[in-house]
Design a protein around this motif. Sequence first.
Motif, short mmCIF file in Angstrom:
data_model
loop_
_atom_site.label_atom_id
_atom_site.label_comp_id
_atom_site.label_asym_id
_atom_site.label_seq_id
_atom_site.Cartn_x
_atom_site.Cartn_y
_atom_site.Cartn_z
N ALA A 163 19.59 -1.93 -16.79
CA ALA A 163 19.32 -0.76 -17.62
C ALA A 163 19.91 -0.94 -19.01
CB ALA A 163 19.88 0.49 -16.95
N TRP A 164 21.12 -1.50 -19.08
CA TRP A 164 21.74 -1.71 -20.38
C TRP A 164 20.98 -2.74 -21.20
CZ3 TRP A 164 24.38 -0.04 -24.18
CH2 TRP A 164 24.97 -0.91 -25.09
N ARG A 165 20.50 -3.81 -20.56
CA ARG A 165 19.73 -4.83 -21.27
C ARG A 165 18.42 -4.26 -21.79
NH1 ARG A 165 19.39 -10.46 -21.64
NH2 ARG A 165 17.95 -10.85 -23.37
N SER A 166 17.76 -3.44 -21.01
CA SER A 166 16.52 -2.80 -21.46
C SER A 166 16.79 -1.86 -22.64
CB SER A 166 15.88 -2.02 -20.32
OG SER A 166 15.51 -2.90 -19.26
N PHE A 167 17.90 -1.14 -22.55
CA PHE A 167 18.25 -0.23 -23.63
C PHE A 167 18.55 -1.00 -24.91
CE2 PHE A 167 21.46 2.14 -26.04
CZ PHE A 167 20.79 3.34 -26.25
N ARG A 168 19.29 -2.08 -24.78
CA ARG A 168 19.70 -2.85 -25.95
C ARG A 168 18.56 -3.66 -26.55
NH1 ARG A 168 21.89 -7.97 -26.39
NH2 ARG A 168 22.01 -8.13 -24.12
N SER A 169 17.66 -4.21 -25.72
CA SER A 169 16.62 -5.11 -26.20
C SER A 169 15.28 -4.43 -26.44
CB SER A 169 16.43 -6.26 -25.21
OG SER A 169 17.63 -6.98 -25.03
N ILE A 170 15.06 -3.27 -25.86
CA ILE A 170 13.77 -2.60 -26.01
C ILE A 170 13.93 -1.23 -26.69
CG2 ILE A 170 11.80 -1.63 -24.78
CD1 ILE A 170 12.19 -3.73 -22.63
N THR A 171 14.79 -0.40 -26.12
CA THR A 171 14.90 0.97 -26.62
C THR A 171 15.44 1.02 -28.04
OG1 THR A 171 15.27 1.76 -24.35
CG2 THR A 171 15.87 3.24 -26.15
N VAL A 172 16.55 0.36 -28.28
CA VAL A 172 17.16 0.43 -29.61
C VAL A 172 16.26 -0.17 -30.70
CG1 VAL A 172 19.11 -0.37 -31.01
CG2 VAL A 172 19.51 0.55 -28.72
N PRO A 173 15.66 -1.36 -30.49
CA PRO A 173 14.75 -1.86 -31.54
C PRO A 173 13.57 -0.94 -31.84
CG PRO A 173 15.37 -3.64 -30.07
CD PRO A 173 15.87 -2.39 -29.44
N LEU A 174 13.00 -0.34 -30.79
CA LEU A 174 11.87 0.57 -31.02
C LEU A 174 12.32 1.89 -31.63
CD1 LEU A 174 9.72 -0.06 -27.82
CD2 LEU A 174 9.38 -0.93 -30.13
N LEU A 175 13.59 2.23 -31.47
CA LEU A 175 14.15 3.45 -32.08
C LEU A 175 14.71 3.18 -33.48
CD1 LEU A 175 16.10 5.44 -29.33
CD2 LEU A 175 14.03 6.13 -30.53
N SER A 176 14.67 1.96 -33.95
CA SER A 176 15.31 1.62 -35.22
C SER A 176 14.79 2.44 -36.41
CB SER A 176 15.16 0.13 -35.50
OG SER A 176 13.80 -0.28 -35.47
N PRO A 177 13.49 2.78 -36.52
CA PRO A 177 13.09 3.65 -37.64
C PRO A 177 13.74 5.03 -37.56
CG PRO A 177 11.19 2.52 -36.72
CD PRO A 177 12.31 2.28 -35.77
N VAL A 178 13.86 5.56 -36.34
CA VAL A 178 14.50 6.86 -36.15
C VAL A 178 15.98 6.77 -36.51
CG1 VAL A 178 15.07 8.65 -34.46
CG2 VAL A 178 12.84 7.53 -34.39
N LEU A 179 16.64 5.72 -36.07
CA LEU A 179 18.06 5.54 -36.38
C LEU A 179 18.28 5.35 -37.88
CD1 LEU A 179 19.07 3.16 -33.45
CD2 LEU A 179 19.34 5.64 -33.58
N LEU A 180 17.36 4.66 -38.54
CA LEU A 180 17.46 4.51 -40.00
C LEU A 180 17.34 5.86 -40.69
CD1 LEU A 180 17.55 2.83 -42.59
CD2 LEU A 180 15.07 2.53 -42.37
N PHE A 181 16.40 6.66 -40.25
CA PHE A 181 16.23 8.00 -40.83
C PHE A 181 17.49 8.83 -40.64
CE2 PHE A 181 15.23 12.45 -39.82
CZ PHE A 181 14.73 12.87 -41.04
N GLN A 182 18.05 8.79 -39.44
CA GLN A 182 19.26 9.56 -39.17
C GLN A 182 20.45 9.05 -39.97
OE1 GLN A 182 19.48 9.11 -34.94
NE2 GLN A 182 18.08 10.80 -34.52
N THR A 183 20.52 7.74 -40.20
CA THR A 183 21.61 7.19 -40.99
C THR A 183 21.53 7.66 -42.44
OG1 THR A 183 21.71 5.23 -39.57
CG2 THR A 183 22.71 5.06 -41.75
N VAL A 184 20.34 7.58 -43.02
CA VAL A 184 20.18 7.96 -44.43
C VAL A 184 20.46 9.45 -44.61
CG1 VAL A 184 18.53 8.17 -46.32
CG2 VAL A 184 18.58 6.10 -44.92
#
Length: 332
Positions: free
Chosen positions: A224-245
Amino acid sequence: MTVDQTAAAAATDLGRPAQATAGNRPPRHTSMVARRHRAFYMFASPWIIGFALLTIAPMAYALWLSFTTFDGISPHWHYVGFGNYRELFSDAQTWQSLGRTGLFAITSVPLSIIAGLGLAVLVNRPLKARGLFRTLLYLPAVVPPVGAGIAFKQLFDQNSGAANGVLNLFGIDALGWLADPYARYVLIMTVLWTAGNIMIISLAGLQDIPRELLEAARIDGASAWRSFRSITVPLLSPVLLFQTVTGVIASVQTIMPLLLAPDPTPAGITALPQSTYLYMMHVFAEYFAFGRYGYASALLWVLFVLILVATGVIFKATSGVVFYNVDPEAKK
């Protein structure tokens, strides 16, 4: 002239006005485009007028003030050019407050994003009463900042606050939560209090991730952690960028230290704990405690430029780690 020639000439004469009229008429496609342009500007005009009057005009006025010694009251003011800016760069209080603001942003923004993402992952699971949990976790985000500031001020009051009441149950002496060195931690708690806002945005991003990718990873034996780190986080990266800015912009503009102050007035702003005397508190003090409108306007314009630079640095630094389903640079 024969009858046939006369009829042809008459037909030619009758046709000329018709041809001239048709030639002067704009093409139907052009008129349709013009109508669409007019409709667009008609519907957008309320926003355009409001943006011009409530954003562009005040910014231009503040820019003009930054070159003067205007104090908001006296008609006797002087044009000093870049004098306020030269004083700004030599003001130790400005640099110290800017450093505290940067430290606050570096601390609070990642914590709030991690907290919001963690809550989103939690409420995205098939739990009972999942909708109720989502509502309860999001409710603090809709509380007005003034109300949240008053609530935290009462909660962490040294004499009658509930936080010290809990400590007294364990035999711990009351702490001055709203004074140094604990005031900074209370300020970060006020940011985490609104993590439900980030939770909702992250939840929308999680639900947009294709289930097929997660199922394929599970079949391949990924944890589950590998899926979260390798799939979920990369696909959420635009959302995380928006939240960071947006988080960085909000953190450098926060006025929460003023709401937590024992005396939230111009006279009491200078008595704020040093750990919560952020850049906007310095601007507030210069405006309302000292009446230096020109100098405070220069402070705000410098902050505006710093926000633009910080946003550009964030976009540049994350250009290689943010993945979009559609290339944002692609031409339509």
